[in-house]
Design a protein around this motif. Structure first.
Motif, short mmCIF file in Angstrom:
data_model
loop_
_atom_site.label_atom_id
_atom_site.label_comp_id
_atom_site.label_asym_id
_atom_site.label_seq_id
_atom_site.Cartn_x
_atom_site.Cartn_y
_atom_site.Cartn_z
N VAL A 13 4.11 -9.79 17.39
CA VAL A 13 3.98 -8.38 17.76
C VAL A 13 3.12 -8.19 19.01
CG1 VAL A 13 4.39 -7.55 15.42
CG2 VAL A 13 2.04 -7.94 16.18
N CYS A 14 2.56 -9.26 19.52
CA CYS A 14 1.66 -9.20 20.68
C CYS A 14 2.47 -9.27 21.98
CB CYS A 14 0.69 -10.37 20.61
SG CYS A 14 -0.26 -10.67 22.10
N ASN A 15 2.30 -8.27 22.83
CA ASN A 15 3.02 -8.26 24.11
C ASN A 15 2.60 -9.42 25.01
OD1 ASN A 15 4.57 -6.01 23.53
ND2 ASN A 15 3.06 -4.60 24.35
N LEU A 16 1.32 -9.77 25.03
CA LEU A 16 0.87 -10.90 25.84
C LEU A 16 1.50 -12.20 25.33
CD1 LEU A 16 -0.89 -12.28 27.99
CD2 LEU A 16 -2.77 -12.28 26.32
N CYS A 17 1.49 -12.40 24.03
CA CYS A 17 2.07 -13.62 23.44
C CYS A 17 3.57 -13.71 23.75
CB CYS A 17 1.84 -13.66 21.94
SG CYS A 17 0.09 -13.66 21.48
N ASN A 18 4.27 -12.58 23.64
CA ASN A 18 5.70 -12.56 23.96
C ASN A 18 5.92 -12.88 25.44
OD1 ASN A 18 7.47 -11.77 21.58
ND2 ASN A 18 5.80 -10.30 21.42
N GLY A 19 5.04 -12.39 26.29
CA GLY A 19 5.13 -12.71 27.71
C GLY A 19 4.92 -14.19 27.97
N VAL A 20 3.97 -14.78 27.25
CA VAL A 20 3.72 -16.23 27.39
C VAL A 20 4.95 -17.01 26.95
CG1 VAL A 20 2.36 -18.16 26.48
CG2 VAL A 20 1.21 -16.06 27.23
N ASP A 53 -6.33 -21.88 9.31
CA ASP A 53 -6.74 -20.55 8.87
C ASP A 53 -6.28 -19.53 9.92
OD1 ASP A 53 -7.95 -18.21 8.07
OD2 ASP A 53 -9.96 -19.09 7.87
N THR A 54 -5.23 -18.80 9.63
CA THR A 54 -4.67 -17.86 10.61
C THR A 54 -5.52 -16.60 10.75
OG1 THR A 54 -3.15 -16.99 8.95
CG2 THR A 54 -2.30 -18.70 10.44
N THR A 55 -6.58 -16.47 9.97
CA THR A 55 -7.51 -15.36 10.21
C THR A 55 -8.45 -15.72 11.36
OG1 THR A 55 -9.15 -16.11 8.59
CG2 THR A 55 -7.43 -14.59 7.81
N LYS A 56 -8.55 -17.02 11.66
CA LYS A 56 -9.41 -17.47 12.76
C LYS A 56 -8.61 -17.84 14.00
CE LYS A 56 -13.10 -18.94 9.79
NZ LYS A 56 -13.70 -19.99 9.06
N VAL A 57 -7.36 -18.21 13.82
CA VAL A 57 -6.47 -18.54 14.93
C VAL A 57 -5.22 -17.69 14.74
CG1 VAL A 57 -5.19 -20.35 16.12
CG2 VAL A 57 -7.33 -20.92 14.97
N ASP A 58 -5.09 -16.64 15.53
CA ASP A 58 -4.00 -15.71 15.29
C ASP A 58 -3.17 -15.40 16.53
OD1 ASP A 58 -5.79 -14.22 16.71
OD2 ASP A 58 -5.78 -12.51 15.35
N SER A 59 -3.19 -16.31 17.50
CA SER A 59 -2.39 -16.02 18.69
C SER A 59 -1.39 -17.13 18.98
CB SER A 59 -3.29 -15.72 19.89
OG SER A 59 -4.31 -16.66 20.01
N ILE A 60 -1.81 -18.28 19.51
CA ILE A 60 -0.84 -19.34 19.79
C ILE A 60 -1.32 -20.66 19.20
CG2 ILE A 60 0.17 -20.78 21.63
CD1 ILE A 60 0.65 -18.36 23.24
N PHE A 107 -12.07 -14.34 23.81
CA PHE A 107 -12.29 -13.04 24.44
C PHE A 107 -10.95 -12.38 24.78
CE2 PHE A 107 -12.88 -10.48 28.31
CZ PHE A 107 -13.73 -9.50 27.81
N ILE A 108 -10.05 -13.16 25.37
CA ILE A 108 -8.72 -12.64 25.72
C ILE A 108 -7.95 -12.30 24.44
CG2 ILE A 108 -6.49 -13.22 26.78
CD1 ILE A 108 -8.17 -14.95 28.79
N ALA A 109 -7.98 -13.20 23.46
CA ALA A 109 -7.24 -12.98 22.21
C ALA A 109 -7.74 -11.72 21.49
CB ALA A 109 -7.38 -14.19 21.29
#
Length: 135
Positions: A13-20, A53-60, A107-109
């Motif tokens: 659902v993240c626009n930045l992640c989809n862009g990546v 743990d996806t509560t600590k790593v939730d982007s890529i 910070f970015i995430a």
């Protein structure tokens, strides 16, 4: 799942992640990567199998063909090392300590939704790209 493919798990659902993801697809000339959202059954299965743990790593997250995986800045740099034109930059950025790289990554995430927005649902790949996405 296809053997010998690296899997990029991303926040669907993240626009930045989809862009990546779109950035990687355009530059993945050797067809190295497959993609799945963290929110998918497969994403949950792969992270659970590895104790991530996806509560600590939730982007890529980058999953290697074996049990190995990379998170945060390591995932981003490993992905870059597989993209022509970005190998040198990724290798250079490894000289910085992981702790420092992850502070910047976090910070970015943390701010990605505020800066880039968020979708209501995971992205649906075009028919041409469907084969690159795992479900």
């Amino acid at each position: 799942m296809e053997e010998n493919k690296k899997i990029i798990l991303f926040d669907g659902v993240c626009n930045l992640c989809n862009g990546v993801v779109q950035f990687v697809i355009k530059r993945d000339k050797e067809d190295t990567f497959r993609f799945a959202t963290l929110q998918s059954e497969l994403g949950e299965k792969l992270t659970s199998e590895r104790g991530i743990d996806t509560t600590k790593v939730d982007s890529i997250i980058l999953i290697e063909p074996n049990i190995a995986y990379y998170t945060k800045s390591d995932a981003a740099l490993q992905i870059g090392k597989n993209l022509k034109g970005y190998r040198t930059l990724s290798s250079f950025l490894y000289v910085f300590p992981k702790g420092l790289r992850d502070i910047i990554y976090d910070f970015i995430a943390r701010n990605r939704y505020k800066w880039y927005g968020k979708k209501d649902a995971c992205m649906i790949p075009t028919p041409e790209l469907q084969a690159k996405f795992l479900s």
